[in-house]
Each structure stands twice: as structure tokens, then as C-alpha cells.
Write a protein that holds these residues in place. Structure first.
Motif, mmCIF file in Angstrom:
data_model
loop_
_atom_site.group_PDB
_atom_site.id
_atom_site.type_symbol
_atom_site.label_atom_id
_atom_site.label_comp_id
_atom_site.label_asym_id
_atom_site.label_seq_id
_atom_site.Cartn_x
_atom_site.Cartn_y
_atom_site.Cartn_z
ATOM 1 N N ALA A 140 0.828 -1.205 0.000
ATOM 2 C CA ALA A 140 0.000 0.000 0.000
ATOM 3 C C ALA A 140 0.861 1.254 0.000
ATOM 4 O O ALA A 140 0.535 2.263 -0.636
ATOM 5 N N ALA A 141 2.003 1.194 0.703
ATOM 6 C CA ALA A 141 2.908 2.345 0.766
ATOM 7 C C ALA A 141 3.699 2.502 -0.523
ATOM 8 O O ALA A 141 3.891 3.622 -1.018
ATOM 9 N N THR A 142 4.146 1.369 -1.083
ATOM 10 C CA THR A 142 4.912 1.381 -2.330
ATOM 11 C C THR A 142 4.362 0.294 -3.242
ATOM 12 O O THR A 142 4.756 -0.873 -3.130
ATOM 13 N N PRO A 143 3.438 0.655 -4.124
ATOM 14 C CA PRO A 143 2.824 -0.350 -5.003
ATOM 15 C C PRO A 143 3.880 -1.084 -5.820
ATOM 16 O O PRO A 143 4.829 -0.470 -6.323
ATOM 17 N N VAL A 154 5.892 -2.681 -8.758
ATOM 18 C CA VAL A 154 5.980 -2.341 -10.183
ATOM 19 C C VAL A 154 5.508 -3.516 -11.023
ATOM 20 O O VAL A 154 4.752 -3.366 -11.990
ATOM 21 N N ASN A 155 5.952 -4.697 -10.659
ATOM 22 C CA ASN A 155 5.525 -5.918 -11.349
ATOM 23 C C ASN A 155 4.817 -6.825 -10.344
ATOM 24 O O ASN A 155 5.241 -6.960 -9.207
ATOM 25 N N GLY A 156 3.740 -7.420 -10.766
ATOM 26 C CA GLY A 156 3.013 -8.307 -9.871
ATOM 27 C C GLY A 156 1.816 -7.617 -9.243
ATOM 28 O O GLY A 156 1.543 -6.437 -9.472
ATOM 29 N N THR A 157 1.120 -8.373 -8.409
ATOM 30 C CA THR A 157 -0.110 -7.909 -7.792
ATOM 31 C C THR A 157 0.129 -7.561 -6.333
ATOM 32 O O THR A 157 0.820 -8.281 -5.615
ATOM 33 N N ALA A 158 -0.448 -6.452 -5.887
ATOM 34 C CA ALA A 158 -0.354 -6.081 -4.480
ATOM 35 C C ALA A 158 -1.115 -7.096 -3.634
ATOM 36 O O ALA A 158 -2.138 -7.639 -4.049
ATOM 37 N N VAL A 159 -0.628 -7.328 -2.432
ATOM 38 C CA VAL A 159 -1.273 -8.278 -1.519
ATOM 39 C C VAL A 159 -2.561 -7.669 -0.993
ATOM 40 O O VAL A 159 -2.585 -6.556 -0.468
ATOM 41 N N ARG A 160 -3.662 -8.458 -1.117
ATOM 42 C CA ARG A 160 -4.945 -8.039 -0.567
ATOM 43 C C ARG A 160 -5.654 -9.267 -0.003
ATOM 44 O O ARG A 160 -5.436 -10.397 -0.455
ATOM 45 N N PHE A 161 -6.503 -9.022 0.980
ATOM 46 C CA PHE A 161 -7.308 -10.083 1.580
ATOM 47 C C PHE A 161 -8.773 -9.712 1.433
ATOM 48 O O PHE A 161 -9.189 -8.614 1.818
ATOM 49 N N LEU A 162 -9.568 -10.643 0.891
ATOM 50 C CA LEU A 162 -11.000 -10.409 0.719
ATOM 51 C C LEU A 162 -11.757 -10.956 1.917
ATOM 52 O O LEU A 162 -11.674 -12.149 2.225
ATOM 53 N N SER A 163 -12.486 -10.078 2.589
ATOM 54 C CA SER A 163 -13.357 -10.483 3.692
ATOM 55 C C SER A 163 -14.808 -10.298 3.262
ATOM 56 O O SER A 163 -15.160 -9.266 2.684
ATOM 57 N N ARG A 164 -15.645 -11.286 3.590
ATOM 58 C CA ARG A 164 -17.061 -11.134 3.243
ATOM 59 C C ARG A 164 -17.701 -9.988 4.022
ATOM 60 O O ARG A 164 -18.682 -9.407 3.561
ATOM 61 N N TYR A 165 -17.198 -9.649 5.167
ATOM 62 C CA TYR A 165 -17.587 -8.456 5.927
ATOM 63 C C TYR A 165 -19.110 -8.293 6.018
ATOM 64 O O TYR A 165 -19.678 -7.240 5.740
ATOM 65 N N ASP A 166 -19.787 -9.380 6.411
ATOM 66 C CA ASP A 166 -21.250 -9.388 6.399
ATOM 67 C C ASP A 166 -21.838 -10.015 7.665
ATOM 68 O O ASP A 166 -23.012 -10.383 7.684
#
Length: 332
Positions: free
Chosen positions: A162-165, A167-179
Motif C-alpha cells: 500500500a505504501a509502495t505499489p 511495479v511488477n506483480g499484484t499487491a497483496v490483498r485479503f477479501l473479507s465477506r464483511y457481512d
């Protein structure tokens, strides 16, 4: 492209159901007749999320109807499946909109049981949580480490990306159903255990809040290349393109102390709040029955149900049967 359209369609369908579930009458997501065509009388309503989407509630319903007709001499009847996560299903039973709720959070179930609104609280079956993520594994998870260690890596790499996106590849993210589903409660437990509350900070951009039902959430994690928590039944009910896009990094076991065990329990409404008290009572007795010799009972179905969409690996049971020695826990 096909997966993108699947996710869009699932999003619209899920949004429609969520809107409908706010109405006084909850529409049935599925209706089962046990093979007795022409039957119109609804005898039982069962609310649930993931096991309904996997087809398991339908398998339970059909087997139970056949048992009642053949073994108990009942007239054929219909069983309705009402789509709802744990929180919604508990609301349905409190509002007299369902006869049986299949749920996945002991604390929430305990509150309902000790409030005196149920006639029975039973152990239905074992599901198991899976900690999954993109095959590229940008967080560098190791399958030999604990799920808590994996979560710590996601926090560290997610904040760094998040601080330094990258250049190559996908940023780490976690999907929460948050429901407020059992899955959302479980992922919240994992974050809290490692001292994190990512939903409480605007800068936790790696924490993707996506309040949808299980299959739709897993489809979206696959499409976006995100880590997520799902359950084994949902995973085995998903299509090959979803499974091929993701890796299982940690899977729950039947050990009752395993943080990734996902126990499914059955809440049964009081007789006066059901469509048919005799059928509801019979279901409560049938759901804990295990008769392998005659291939009957809710526990036999739990042990043998293999779903319909296991396209990546040979068909295998989605769930395991409940422990026979479970007793209702005392109030906290």
C-alpha cells in the motif's frame, strides 16, 4: 472473461436476494420434493448459506422427505431452502420465518438457545475453513506455517504494498465477506488474535470488504488475485476456473480445537412457530441419525454427500459427520 461475467451475475443475484431478505416474507432459494412430483404442500423451511449453495441442504431435504414417506408413512411434502448466512438465519428463526436454521457460530447460537426461543440445538456436521490465495502467492505464504503466521505476513506485505505499489506483480490483498457471516466472524477472530483490526483503519487498503455469499466471494477472490477465507464445501462446489486460480495454503481438520474447523449446528424452532410441528420434530430426530446399513439419516448424508461441481479433482465428500458425544455447552 467468462469468470468476470460469472462474478457480475453472482453479484446482481446476491444483491437481489439481500434486498428480498429484508422483506417480511423470505423467498425460497430452492424447493425440494424428494422425487414426488406434483407435491405442493410445504412442510419444512431450512435457512442456510454455504451448504445450501453447495447443494447439501437439497440433498438433506430430498433424503428426509423420502425417509418420511417410506419409513414413517407421511404424505409427500416440500422442503424450502431459504438463503441466509448465520446472522440472517438466526434472524429468520427469531422472526418465525424458518423452522430450522443451520448456522456456524457457537456464541450466536448459544444466545438464541438460552433465550428460550428454540426446541432443539443439535450438531449437524463438520465443514472446514480453507485459507486460500492466488497461485502467484505475493505474500510468500508457506503451507507448513500456521494460519496466524500467514495472516501476519499478509498484514506486513499488504501494508508495504500500500505504501509502495509493486511495479511488477499484484499487491497483496485479503477479501473479507464483511457481512457478519460465520466466515467473516472467523476471519475477524484471526486478525484480532494477531493484534490487528484492519476494518478499523482507513489505511488498511489491503483489507477488501466484500459482503457477498460464499461462492460469489470465492469467485471474486479468484478474479482479483486476493487471499480469502472460504469453506471446504464452497471450494469443492466451485468451478475449475475458480479453483485453478487459487491455492489452498491451510485447511481445517476435524480436531475440535482447530481454529479452521467450521462446525455446522442446527437450530430448531419451537413447535408453535413452525409450519408443521410433527415434520419439524421428525427432522430434528432424523438429522442426528446415522444408519449406514440402510443409508439413512442426516449424518449418513453428511458423510457421503459429494456435491455436483468438483471439476478439479475426483469427487469427494464435502463434509464430515458430527461428533456423537457433543453436548450443549453451558451459558457463558
Amino acid at each position: 472473461m467468462q469468470l468476470k461475467f460469472q462474478v457480475l451475475g453472482a453479484f446482481l443475484a446476491s444483491a437481489s436476494v439481500l434486498a428480498q431478505n429484508n422483506s417480511a416474507t423470505v423467498p425460497a432459494a430452492g424447493v425440494y420434493n424428494g422425487g414426488y412430483n406434483g407435491t405442493t404442500r410445504v412442510g419444512l423451511r431450512i435457512s442456510n448459506g454455504g451448504a445450501g449453495q453447495s447443494g447439501f441442504i437439497g440433498a438433506w431435504a430430498d433424503s428426509f422427505i423420502q425417509y418420511m414417506v417410506k419409513e414413517k408413512g407421511s404424505e409427500p411434502f416440500l422442503v424450502q431452502w431459504l438463503l441466509g448466512d448465520t446472522t440472517q438465519s438466526i434472524n429468520f428463526i427469531n422472526n418465525k420465518q424458518t423452522d430450522v436454521a443451520v448456522t456456524y457460530n457457537e456464541a450466536a447460537e448459544s444466545a438464541v438457545w438460552y433465550s428460550g426461543t428454540l426446541s432443539a440445538w443439535l450438531y449437524g456436521f463438520h465443514d472446514h475453513f480453507l485459507f486460500v490465495g492466488p497461485t502467484s502467492n505475493p505474500a510468500g505464504l508457506n503451507e507448513t506455517e500456521s494460519v496466524l503466521s500467514m495472516a501476519q505476513k499478509i498484514v506486513a506485505k499488504g501494508n508495504a504494498d500500500a505504501a509502495t505499489p509493486p511495479v511488477n506483480g499484484t499487491a497483496v490483498r485479503f477479501l473479507s465477506r464483511y457481512d457478519k457471516s460465520a466466515t467473516n466472524i472467523k476471519d475477524s477472530q484471526i486478525w484480532i488474535t494477531i493484534g490487528q483490526v484492519p476494518w478499523g483503519y482507513a489505511y488498511s487498503t489491503w483489507y477488501h470488504q466484500y459482503p457477498r455469499y460464499p461462492i460469489q466471494a470465492l469467485q471474486t477472490a479468484a478474479l482479483l488475485g486476493e487471499y480469502t477465507l472460504t469453506d471446504r464445501g464452497t471450494w469443492l462446489s466451485s468451478t475449475a476456473d475458480v479453483q485453478n486460480a487459487l491455492t489452498i495454503f491451510k485447511a481445517g481438520s476435524d480436531n475440535e480445537t482447530d481454529i479452521l474447523l467450521n462446525p455446522a449446528r442446527v437450530l430448531v424452532a419451537k413447535p408453535e412457530n413452525t409450519l408443521d410441528a410433527n415434520i419439524t420434530n421428525a427432522f430434528a430426530q432424523w438429522v442426528v441419525l446415522y444408519d449406514a446399513q440402510n443409508k439413512q439419516g442426516g449424518q449418513y448424508v453428511a458423510e457421503t454427500y459429494t456435491g455436483t461441481a468438483q471439476t478439479k479433482q475426483p469427487f469427494q465428500p464435502l463434509y464430515t459427520r458430527a461428533p456423537a458425544n457433543w453436548t450443549i455447552p453451558p451459558p457463558q
